[in-house]
Scaffold this motif. Structure first.
Motif, PDB file in Angstrom:
ATOM      1  N   GLY A  48       0.724  -1.234  -0.061  1.00 60.50           N
ATOM      2  CA  GLY A  48      -0.122  -0.001  -0.128  1.00 60.50           C
ATOM      3  C   GLY A  48       0.754   1.274   0.012  1.00 60.50           C
ATOM      4  O   GLY A  48       0.320   2.274  -0.934  1.00 60.50           O
ATOM      5  N   GLU A  49       1.877   1.043   0.701  1.00 59.46           N
ATOM      6  CA  GLU A  49       2.833   2.164   0.692  1.00 59.46           C
ATOM      7  C   GLU A  49       3.434   2.477  -0.508  1.00 59.46           C
ATOM      8  O   GLU A  49       3.881   3.626  -0.988  1.00 59.46           O
ATOM      9  CB  GLU A  49       3.856   2.211   1.959  1.00 59.46           C
ATOM     10  N   ASP A  50       3.793   1.553  -1.018  1.00 62.83           N
ATOM     11  CA  ASP A  50       4.431   1.584  -2.543  1.00 62.83           C
ATOM     12  C   ASP A  50       3.325   2.285  -3.332  1.00 62.83           C
ATOM     13  O   ASP A  50       3.833   3.150  -4.317  1.00 62.83           O
ATOM     14  CB  ASP A  50       4.870   0.273  -3.189  1.00 62.83           C
ATOM     15  N   GLN A  51       2.319   1.701  -3.386  1.00 62.03           N
ATOM     16  CA  GLN A  51       1.349   2.301  -4.350  1.00 62.03           C
ATOM     17  C   GLN A  51       0.992   3.805  -4.174  1.00 62.03           C
ATOM     18  O   GLN A  51       0.808   4.713  -5.014  1.00 62.03           O
ATOM     19  CB  GLN A  51       0.038   1.552  -4.208  1.00 62.03           C
ATOM     20  N   GLU A  52       1.134   4.220  -2.674  1.00 61.91           N
ATOM     21  CA  GLU A  52       0.881   5.683  -2.609  1.00 61.91           C
ATOM     22  C   GLU A  52       2.060   6.377  -2.982  1.00 61.91           C
ATOM     23  O   GLU A  52       1.806   7.580  -3.707  1.00 61.91           O
ATOM     24  CB  GLU A  52       0.804   5.595  -1.040  1.00 61.91           C
ATOM     25  N   GLN A  53       3.162   5.935  -2.949  1.00 60.42           N
ATOM     26  CA  GLN A  53       4.214   6.758  -3.465  1.00 60.42           C
ATOM     27  C   GLN A  53       4.357   6.808  -4.781  1.00 60.42           C
ATOM     28  O   GLN A  53       4.470   8.052  -5.497  1.00 60.42           O
ATOM     29  CB  GLN A  53       5.769   6.088  -3.016  1.00 60.42           C
ATOM     30  N   VAL A  54       3.919   5.840  -5.729  1.00 58.95           N
ATOM     31  CA  VAL A  54       3.638   5.883  -7.092  1.00 58.95           C
ATOM     32  C   VAL A  54       2.491   7.232  -7.566  1.00 58.95           C
ATOM     33  O   VAL A  54       2.706   7.835  -8.480  1.00 58.95           O
ATOM     34  CB  VAL A  54       2.947   4.525  -7.731  1.00 58.95           C
ATOM     35  N   ARG A  55       1.430   7.083  -6.501  1.00 58.61           N
ATOM     36  CA  ARG A  55       0.567   8.032  -7.004  1.00 58.61           C
ATOM     37  C   ARG A  55       0.781   9.459  -6.531  1.00 58.61           C
ATOM     38  O   ARG A  55       0.567  10.451  -7.279  1.00 58.61           O
ATOM     39  CB  ARG A  55      -0.761   7.537  -5.969  1.00 58.61           C
ATOM     40  N   LYS A 113       2.563  10.763  -9.705  1.00 59.93           N
ATOM     41  CA  LYS A 113       1.430  11.072 -10.613  1.00 59.93           C
ATOM     42  C   LYS A 113       0.978  12.525 -10.289  1.00 59.93           C
ATOM     43  O   LYS A 113       0.649  13.038 -11.138  1.00 59.93           O
ATOM     44  CB  LYS A 113       0.570   9.889 -10.806  1.00 59.93           C
ATOM     45  N   LEU A 114       0.833  12.699  -8.996  1.00 55.48           N
ATOM     46  CA  LEU A 114       0.246  13.741  -8.587  1.00 55.48           C
ATOM     47  C   LEU A 114       1.290  14.968  -8.879  1.00 55.48           C
ATOM     48  O   LEU A 114       0.562  16.095  -9.192  1.00 55.48           O
ATOM     49  CB  LEU A 114       0.303  13.915  -6.924  1.00 55.48           C
ATOM     50  N   GLU A 115       2.567  14.999  -8.957  1.00 51.79           N
ATOM     51  CA  GLU A 115       3.383  15.885  -9.055  1.00 51.79           C
ATOM     52  C   GLU A 115       3.337  16.104 -10.788  1.00 51.79           C
ATOM     53  O   GLU A 115       3.453  17.213 -11.422  1.00 51.79           O
ATOM     54  CB  GLU A 115       4.834  15.637  -8.820  1.00 51.79           C
ATOM     55  N   ARG A 116       3.350  15.104 -11.533  1.00 52.98           N
ATOM     56  CA  ARG A 116       3.169  15.138 -13.055  1.00 52.98           C
ATOM     57  C   ARG A 116       1.827  15.917 -13.393  1.00 52.98           C
ATOM     58  O   ARG A 116       2.225  16.600 -14.464  1.00 52.98           O
ATOM     59  CB  ARG A 116       3.095  13.690 -13.592  1.00 52.98           C
ATOM     60  N   ILE A 117       0.749  15.699 -12.632  1.00 51.44           N
ATOM     61  CA  ILE A 117      -0.502  16.462 -13.078  1.00 51.44           C
ATOM     62  C   ILE A 117      -0.351  17.823 -12.915  1.00 51.44           C
ATOM     63  O   ILE A 117      -0.504  18.526 -13.865  1.00 51.44           O
ATOM     64  CB  ILE A 117      -1.723  15.843 -12.345  1.00 51.44           C
ATOM     65  N   SER A 118       0.463  18.187 -11.730  1.00 51.74           N
ATOM     66  CA  SER A 118       0.758  19.572 -11.539  1.00 51.74           C
ATOM     67  C   SER A 118       1.807  20.216 -12.675  1.00 51.74           C
ATOM     68  O   SER A 118       1.555  21.341 -13.138  1.00 51.74           O
ATOM     69  CB  SER A 118       1.537  19.918 -10.199  1.00 51.74           C
ATOM     70  N   ALA A 119       2.581  19.377 -13.200  1.00 47.41           N
ATOM     71  CA  ALA A 119       3.571  19.792 -14.172  1.00 47.41           C
ATOM     72  C   ALA A 119       2.925  19.749 -15.436  1.00 47.41           C
ATOM     73  O   ALA A 119       3.231  20.790 -16.368  1.00 47.41           O
ATOM     74  CB  ALA A 119       4.662  18.732 -14.313  1.00 47.41           C
ATOM     75  N   LEU A 120       1.689  19.014 -15.642  1.00 46.39           N
ATOM     76  CA  LEU A 120       0.870  19.644 -17.018  1.00 46.39           C
ATOM     77  C   LEU A 120       0.025  20.839 -16.843  1.00 46.39           C
ATOM     78  O   LEU A 120      -0.668  20.982 -17.798  1.00 46.39           O
ATOM     79  CB  LEU A 120       0.117  18.336 -17.130  1.00 46.39           C
ATOM     80  N   ASP A 144      -3.956  15.469 -27.461  1.00 45.69           N
ATOM     81  CA  ASP A 144      -2.878  15.074 -26.675  1.00 45.69           C
ATOM     82  C   ASP A 144      -2.886  15.488 -25.121  1.00 45.69           C
ATOM     83  O   ASP A 144      -2.258  14.506 -24.427  1.00 45.69           O
ATOM     84  CB  ASP A 144      -1.811  15.448 -27.328  1.00 45.69           C
ATOM     85  N   ASP A 145      -3.451  16.690 -24.821  1.00 45.18           N
ATOM     86  CA  ASP A 145      -3.181  17.201 -23.431  1.00 45.18           C
ATOM     87  C   ASP A 145      -4.248  16.277 -22.668  1.00 45.18           C
ATOM     88  O   ASP A 145      -3.617  16.030 -21.486  1.00 45.18           O
ATOM     89  CB  ASP A 145      -4.047  18.594 -23.534  1.00 45.18           C
ATOM     90  N   HIS A 146      -5.327  16.014 -23.105  1.00 44.23           N
ATOM     91  CA  HIS A 146      -6.171  15.260 -22.148  1.00 44.23           C
ATOM     92  C   HIS A 146      -5.608  13.747 -22.091  1.00 44.23           C
ATOM     93  O   HIS A 146      -5.899  13.014 -21.228  1.00 44.23           O
ATOM     94  CB  HIS A 146      -7.782  15.338 -22.606  1.00 44.23           C
ATOM     95  N   TRP A 147      -5.077  13.448 -23.115  1.00 39.90           N
ATOM     96  CA  TRP A 147      -4.682  12.008 -23.159  1.00 39.90           C
ATOM     97  C   TRP A 147      -3.423  11.881 -22.257  1.00 39.90           C
ATOM     98  O   TRP A 147      -3.433  10.779 -21.554  1.00 39.90           O
ATOM     99  CB  TRP A 147      -4.165  11.466 -24.702  1.00 39.90           C
ATOM    100  N   ALA A 148      -2.491  12.942 -21.983  1.00 42.81           N
ATOM    101  CA  ALA A 148      -1.401  12.720 -21.161  1.00 42.81           C
ATOM    102  C   ALA A 148      -2.002  12.765 -19.646  1.00 42.81           C
ATOM    103  O   ALA A 148      -1.398  12.270 -18.940  1.00 42.81           O
ATOM    104  CB  ALA A 148      -0.457  14.208 -21.523  1.00 42.81           C
ATOM    105  N   LEU A 149      -3.029  13.717 -19.555  1.00 43.09           N
ATOM    106  CA  LEU A 149      -3.721  13.588 -18.159  1.00 43.09           C
ATOM    107  C   LEU A 149      -4.153  12.080 -17.771  1.00 43.09           C
ATOM    108  O   LEU A 149      -4.180  11.887 -16.677  1.00 43.09           O
ATOM    109  CB  LEU A 149      -4.912  14.668 -18.254  1.00 43.09           C
ATOM    110  N   LEU A 150      -4.606  11.629 -18.749  1.00 37.58           N
ATOM    111  CA  LEU A 150      -5.347  10.301 -18.325  1.00 37.58           C
ATOM    112  C   LEU A 150      -4.354   9.109 -18.021  1.00 37.58           C
ATOM    113  O   LEU A 150      -4.478   8.368 -17.365  1.00 37.58           O
ATOM    114  CB  LEU A 150      -6.170   9.804 -19.867  1.00 37.58           C
ATOM    115  N   GLN A 151      -2.995   9.475 -18.364  1.00 33.49           N
ATOM    116  CA  GLN A 151      -1.900   8.404 -18.175  1.00 33.49           C
ATOM    117  C   GLN A 151      -1.559   8.617 -16.536  1.00 33.49           C
ATOM    118  O   GLN A 151      -0.788   7.803 -16.122  1.00 33.49           O
ATOM    119  CB  GLN A 151      -0.551   8.950 -19.055  1.00 33.49           C
TER     120      GLN A 151
END
Length: 519
Positions: free
Chosen positions: A8-15, A18-25, A103-110
């Motif tokens: 669970g902690e590993d998954q939280e770290q992965v998420r 992703k949180l940071e990447r969403i902000s970067a978008l 492309d922008d929304h597709w990147a967000l979906l990743q």
């Protein structure tokens, strides 16, 4: 630390990454106001407006749809992603094609995971397999879930986790969400029925100087400024009756009440009680009102009067059976309630202490032992021994009998009602008798002299009714535990080394005999 916790902690770290990447978008991962979205059940109701496929087999765009919900399922097929989104009204499939969303929304979906909250704009149509689907054109992030949703909810341990983590339970378990939405409908139906019959809703104090209106152990608190000991209310009764004296002829309250007593599948220390009082009525008026309340509640849920309960069926079609206490006692115990020798003999045979115990207490013990579990119901048990009902008017034809009923369904007490005692002289005498045999910590600490004074100004003859809302919901929704119908039930604190299966249904004190005892 367990493997599951580490995972669970590993998954939280992965998420979190992703949180940071969403902000970067350039997107806010926690979302913004999202106006104009439609409940999913309303979108599904637009299905007749979806045009048929053309001669080439292409699906013309249907009506526009704008929804918000939680991602419950995700499937990837090349340059397309299929999602299942759920809100509190339903669930629907979303098609996200890269060429359709850009492309922008597709990147967000990743960066999207199960449990995330999305806003979707698109058009309604069908997939090749004929499933009703929203074909997305725009996607908004409305909330990133940095903890993964549970994979499964089953078994005793997981039942407790649902009670402890109700927020996760509600979005993971559709049946649980449906139960609490139905609970709200039931309470709304109770209010509507009472309002339709001229009752007004009032509010009485939750903190009271005297723990009155029932025989129960209160929670004690303290007001610092006034240096005053106060009690969390065990019942709203005595305040509601004062309103009858004041000329408010039909009053009710849906009240949170508190009893510092046992915890079980039928009892929670904090629970919801509806109490109402009708001037110039009696307990027969309250029987009719009780049937009307349950009828409207059933109609609000699903309209099915024959309902499953504990593996059997109960027919709530009114009118309901009405049986006297004495007749049921004779039928199930095998002797009359006035046959002292037989009552003592039966009590001894069941292991009850009989030395120095009042006759009507033995009768009550035997009734609980022999009769209550045999009551399939719904059945009104009427005309109780008067000594068991200190706030109840006696029958004119027989002062030993109180004009009281209790409603039972499959042995569970759901409601209690009286023709209310409005004689202040008799009431004061009965209070004194009752308090003489009670420990202060288990009942009313002292007599409510202000209530007696109010009665001396003349309270009209009246009927009074109490319904345990939580138990009512349990029965109508066929739930085995009161924790299934209370959003945040009281549980023993988590502690290391305590098995989860041993914490959810623990009883901390003996189970109370009745939610309405002494009402």
């Amino acid at each position: 630390m367990s493997d599951s916790a580490t995972h669970g902690e590993d998954q939280e770290q992965v998420r979190r990454v992703k949180l940071e990447r969403i902000s970067a978008l350039g997107r806010d991962p926690w979302g913004q106001r999202f106006d104009g979205h439609q409940p999913i059940h309303e979108v599904r109701a637009l299905e007749p407006q979806v045009p048929p496929k053309d001669e080439a087999g292409h699906q013309p765009p249907g009506p526009p749809a704008r929804i918000a919900g939680r991602v419950m399922l995700r499937r990837t097929a090349g340059k397309a992603i299929f999602l299942d989104l759920r809100d509190w009204t339903g669930r629907i499939q979303i098609f996200c094609g890269k060429s359709q969303v850009g492309d922008d929304h597709w990147a967000l979906l990743q960066e999207m995971d199960l449990g995330d909250l999305l806003g979707i704009d698109g058009t309604l149509g069908y997939t090749k397999t004929g499933e009703l689907t929203i074909f997305a054109t725009q996607i908004e992030f409305l909330g990133k879930s940095i903890l993964p949703p549970p994979e499964k909810w089953h078994g005793l341990t997981d039942v407790e986790q649902r009670y402890r983590n109700r927020s996760v339970d509600l979005f993971s378990n559709q049946e649980s969400l449906a139960a609490f939405l139905s609970r709200s409908k039931i309470i709304g139906a109770v209010r509507n029925t009472l309002g339709g019959q001229g009752f007004i809703e009032v509010e009485t104090p939750t903190m009271q100087a005297i723990a009155g209106g029932a025989a129960a152990r209160p929670f004690v608190t303290h007001h610092n400024t006034l240096d005053l000991t106060l009690y969390m209310r065990i019942a709203p009764e005595l305040y509601l009756k004062r309103l009858l004296v004041g000329g408010m002829e039909r009053v009710f309250e849906i009240a949170r009440v508190f009893r510092n007593e046992g915890i079980s599948t039928k009892h929670n220390p904090e629970f919801t009680m509806m109490e109402c009082y009708q001037a110039y009525g009696d307990y027969h008026s309250m029987m009719d009102l009780t049937e009307a309340i349950f009828t409207s509640a059933i109609q609000a849920v699903d309209g099915q009067f024959v309902r499953p309960l504990n593996g059997r069926s109960v027919d709530f079609t009114p009118p309901w059976s009405r049986r006297t206490y004495s007749d049921l006692f004779l039928e199930h115990v095998g002797c009359g309630i006035d046959d002292s020798d037989s009552v003592v003999s039966k009590a001894k045979a069941k292991g009850f202490d009989t030395v120095g115990v009042a006759h009507d207490v033995l009768v009550s013990n035997l009734f609980e032992e022999y009769v209550e579990d045999a009551l399939e119901g719904p059945v009104f048990v009427t005309d109780y021994p008067a000594s068991l009902c200190p706030l109840t008017k006696r029958k004119t034809s027989d002062p030993k009998v109180a004009e009281r009923f209790e409603l039972f369904v499959q042995g569970m007490e759901l409601a209690n009602a009286y023709t209310e005692l409005n004689d202040p002289i008799l009431q004061e005498s009965l209070f004194r008798s009752q308090l003489a045999g009670q420990k202060a910590e288990d009942s009313m600490a002292k007599m409510d002299t202000e209530f007696i004074e109010a009665l001396k100004h003349a309270m009209p003859p009246a009927g009074g009714l109490g319904i345990g809302i939580d138990r009512m919901v349990m029965v109508l929704l066929d739930k085995p535990s009161i924790r299934d119908v209370i959003l945040f039930p009281l549980l023993r604190p988590r502690s290391e080394g305590v098995a989860a299966s041993g914490t959810a249904e623990v009883e901390t004190r003996p189970e109370p005999k009745s939610e309405f005892e002494g009402m």
